[in-house]
Design an enzyme around this catalytic site. Structure first.
Site, PDB file in Angstrom:
ATOM      1  N   LYS A 111      10.276  27.234 -18.861  1.00  0.00           N
ATOM      2  CA  LYS A 111      11.568  27.646 -18.279  1.00  0.00           C
ATOM      3  C   LYS A 111      12.266  28.696 -19.131  1.00  0.00           C
ATOM      4  O   LYS A 111      12.950  29.568 -18.605  1.00  0.00           O
ATOM      5  CB  LYS A 111      12.472  26.432 -18.042  1.00  0.00           C
ATOM      6  CG  LYS A 111      11.933  25.526 -16.942  1.00  0.00           C
ATOM      7  CD  LYS A 111      13.024  24.786 -16.193  1.00  0.00           C
ATOM      8  CE  LYS A 111      12.437  24.171 -14.924  1.00  0.00           C
ATOM      9  NZ  LYS A 111      13.360  23.361 -14.165  1.00  0.00           N
ATOM     10  N   LYS A 195       3.133  25.205  -7.330  1.00  0.00           N
ATOM     11  CA  LYS A 195       3.848  24.173  -6.586  1.00  0.00           C
ATOM     12  C   LYS A 195       5.025  24.758  -5.809  1.00  0.00           C
ATOM     13  O   LYS A 195       5.606  25.780  -6.227  1.00  0.00           O
ATOM     14  CB  LYS A 195       4.292  23.022  -7.502  1.00  0.00           C
ATOM     15  CG  LYS A 195       5.518  23.266  -8.312  1.00  0.00           C
ATOM     16  CD  LYS A 195       6.053  21.936  -8.880  1.00  0.00           C
ATOM     17  CE  LYS A 195       7.398  22.174  -9.554  1.00  0.00           C
ATOM     18  NZ  LYS A 195       8.185  20.995  -9.793  1.00  0.00           N
ATOM     19  N   LYS A 198      12.062  25.141  -5.910  1.00  0.00           N
ATOM     20  CA  LYS A 198      13.384  25.628  -5.500  1.00  0.00           C
ATOM     21  C   LYS A 198      13.616  27.054  -5.973  1.00  0.00           C
ATOM     22  O   LYS A 198      14.337  27.815  -5.341  1.00  0.00           O
ATOM     23  CB  LYS A 198      14.474  24.767  -6.139  1.00  0.00           C
ATOM     24  CG  LYS A 198      14.492  23.340  -5.695  1.00  0.00           C
ATOM     25  CD  LYS A 198      15.671  22.673  -6.386  1.00  0.00           C
ATOM     26  CE  LYS A 198      15.610  21.185  -6.304  1.00  0.00           C
ATOM     27  NZ  LYS A 198      15.687  20.543  -7.619  1.00  0.00           N
TER      28      LYS A 198
HETATM   29  N1  AQP Z   1       6.238  20.841  -4.913  1.00  0.00           N
HETATM   30  C1  AQP Z   1       6.499  19.564  -5.147  1.00  0.00           C
HETATM   31  N2  AQP Z   1       5.681  18.600  -4.691  1.00  0.00           N
HETATM   32  C2  AQP Z   1       5.954  17.295  -4.917  1.00  0.00           C
HETATM   33  N3  AQP Z   1       7.041  16.863  -5.585  1.00  0.00           N
HETATM   34  C3  AQP Z   1       7.894  17.776  -6.065  1.00  0.00           C
HETATM   35  N4  AQP Z   1       9.054  17.688  -6.756  1.00  0.00           N
HETATM   36  C4  AQP Z   1       9.531  18.925  -6.989  1.00  0.00           C
HETATM   37  N5  AQP Z   1       8.717  19.853  -6.459  1.00  0.00           N
HETATM   38  C5  AQP Z   1       7.684  19.177  -5.873  1.00  0.00           C
HETATM   39  C6  AQP Z   1       9.662  16.425  -7.162  1.00  0.00           C
HETATM   40  O1  AQP Z   1      11.026  16.430  -6.773  1.00  0.00           O
HETATM   41  C7  AQP Z   1      11.774  15.683  -7.714  1.00  0.00           C
HETATM   42  C8  AQP Z   1      13.018  16.418  -8.107  1.00  0.00           C
HETATM   43  O2  AQP Z   1      12.743  17.583  -8.770  1.00  0.00           O
HETATM   44  P1  AQP Z   1      13.886  18.318  -9.581  1.00  0.00           P
HETATM   45  O3  AQP Z   1      14.801  18.970  -8.679  1.00  0.00           O
HETATM   46  O4  AQP Z   1      14.540  17.434 -10.543  1.00  0.00           O
HETATM   47  O5  AQP Z   1      13.103  19.344 -10.459  1.00  0.00           O
HETATM   48  P2  AQP Z   1      11.811  20.148 -10.258  1.00  0.00           P
HETATM   49  O6  AQP Z   1      10.616  19.268 -10.302  1.00  0.00           O
HETATM   50  O7  AQP Z   1      11.878  21.206 -11.296  1.00  0.00           O
HETATM   51  O8  AQP Z   1      11.960  20.770  -8.788  1.00  0.00           O
HETATM   52  P3  AQP Z   1      11.624  22.230  -8.348  1.00  0.00           P
HETATM   53  O9  AQP Z   1      11.783  22.276  -6.895  1.00  0.00           O
HETATM   54  O10 AQP Z   1      10.311  22.691  -8.855  1.00  0.00           O
HETATM   55  O11 AQP Z   1      12.776  23.061  -9.005  1.00  0.00           O
HETATM   56  P4  AQP Z   1      12.713  24.321  -9.965  1.00  0.00           P
HETATM   57  O12 AQP Z   1      12.189  25.421  -9.124  1.00  0.00           O
HETATM   58  O13 AQP Z   1      14.147  24.493 -10.342  1.00  0.00           O
HETATM   59  O14 AQP Z   1      11.807  23.985 -11.103  1.00  0.00           O
HETATM   60  C9  AQP Z   1      10.856  15.364  -8.881  1.00  0.00           C
HETATM   61  O15 AQP Z   1      10.440  14.001  -8.749  1.00  0.00           O
HETATM   62  C10 AQP Z   1       9.686  16.286  -8.683  1.00  0.00           C
HETATM   63  O16 AQP Z   1       8.466  15.735  -9.169  1.00  0.00           O
END
Ligand code: AQP
Length: 333
Positions: A111, A195, A198
């Site tokens: 990050k 993956k 967001k």
């Molecule tokens: N692509 C994914 N497939 C399955 N599970 C996912 N999660 C996130 N992306 C996927 C699960 O969602 C939960 C919450 O995630 P978070 O918002 O705390 O953080 P993250 O994993 O960093 O989500 P993002 O969407 O990938 O955000 P950014 O882009 O900001 O890094 C977690 O249980 C995660 O496993």
């Protein structure tokens, strides 16, 4: 009965991956565990968030939990910043965790990227706050995706070091990762090796939980696929990441196995498969999205759920935090 803590950051663009990989599983955990589901707004601000968007996203994530079927009466839905114990315990853990431990965290490296010197101190100390989230309630189980496993290991190391340093061997339980047999890792619609996320700059890479039916259909139609027909079994998906992802999404939404999907569509091309996928996606997500829209349009009721959850979370945390402070040697207020 074990206790679960899990969270989602309100950083906008809540997507199908967050739903299939997290929220939907939480709904299934409700019968077997006492659950705390948290909108982790303090984690969100480790990267700058527009204040009004943060408020909106916090309500949106809470609405997604409610609309998906999490019961806010039997369990606790709240936003992290309403429970000061998270910050208090995180500070204590800042003093327990070692620099060397945090230096090994791969998510910080990813990050912060090349601009490590410019990253916030909060982003670096993020895993200590996550340990505090879990241990403030002595949670025993944490549903985690692959990407959070290293942070959970750190939470276990912090718990063990606290127990050892202060001579309270059984004070903190060592939280167990809760891995789902059916957990779905949803990949980007534009690149089957990345993956769904967001923060992906391409809106076409993800299905947002706020997308309407037309947008879902369009994104699935434009999703990257390949020129082959669909195989008879899932083994035929090896080396075809986009195909595997789209079939995996279908399987998760229709609640069938990947092999079932292959049997159903064997020999067909992506043109017809994508139509079927769009149909099941609109069909399954539609009711949840309608309920989310209704809730987001009524922020007072969402705020009331979060306030009630926070009050119960504070009450649950209070005796544990009091014992922690006493153990550390802080005089009582
Ligand atoms: N692509 C994914 N497939 C399955 N599970 C996912 N999660 C996130 N992306 C996927 C699960 O969602 C939960 C919450 O995630 P978070 O918002 O705390 O953080 P993250 O994993 O960093 O989500 P993002 O969407 O990938 O955000 P950014 O882009 O900001 O890094 C977690 O249980 C995660 O496993």
């Amino acid at each position: 009965m074990g206790r679960i803590f899990s969270g989602i950051q309100p950083t906008g663009n809540l997507h199908l991956g967050n739903y299939l990989g997290a929220v939907r599983n939480w709904v299934n955990l409700q019968n077997d565990f006492e659950c705390l589901f948290c909108v982790v707004d303090m984690h969100a601000i480790t990267v700058f968030q527009d204040p009004q968007e943060l408020r909106n996203s916090t309500r949106e994530v809470a609405a997604a939990m409610l609309a998906s079927g999490v019961d806010p009466k039997k369990h606790i839905i709240f936003n992290q910043s309403q429970v000061p114990g998270h910050a208090e315990l995180a500070w204590i853990f800042n003093c327990v965790a070692r620099m060397g431990w945090l230096n090994r965290m791969t998510q910080f490296k990813e990050k912060a990227g090349k601009h490590k010197e410019n990253a916030s101190v909060g982003l670096y100390a993020y895993p200590n706050l996550m340990a505090a989230d879990i241990l403030l309630y002595k949670a025993t189980h944490v549903p985690v995706g692959e990407d959070q496993k290293q942070h959970l290991e750190l939470a276990r190391d912090i718990a063990a070091k606290f127990n050892n340093d202060f001579g309270v061997p059984d004070f903190f339980p060592l939280p167990e990762p809760q891995i789902f047999g059916t957990a779905t890792r949803v990949m980007s619609l534009k690149d089957g090796t990345k993956k769904m996320s967001k923060s992906d700059p391409s809106a076409l890479s993800r299905i947002n939980m706020t997308d309407d039916a037309d947008t879902i259909v369009k994104k699935i139609r434009k999703a990257k696929s390949d020129a082959d027909v669909l195989p008879e079994t899932k083994d035929g998906l090896e080396g075809r990441p986009e195909a595997k992802n789209l079939l995996g999404i279908y399987a998760a939404l229709a609640d069938v196995t990947l092999d079932d999907v292959c049997t159903q569509f064997a020999g067909e091309g992506f043109g017809s498969f994508k139509k079927a996928l769009a149909e099941v996606a609109v069909d399954k997500l539609g009711p949840i999205q309608n309920e989310m829209r209704r809730l987001v349009a009524d922020p007072t009721s969402v705020d009331a759920v979060l306030r009630d959850g926070a009050e119960r979370a504070r009450a649950m945390a209070a005796p544990i935090l009091a014992e922690i402070k006493d153990t550390v040697g802080f005089l009582k207020a």
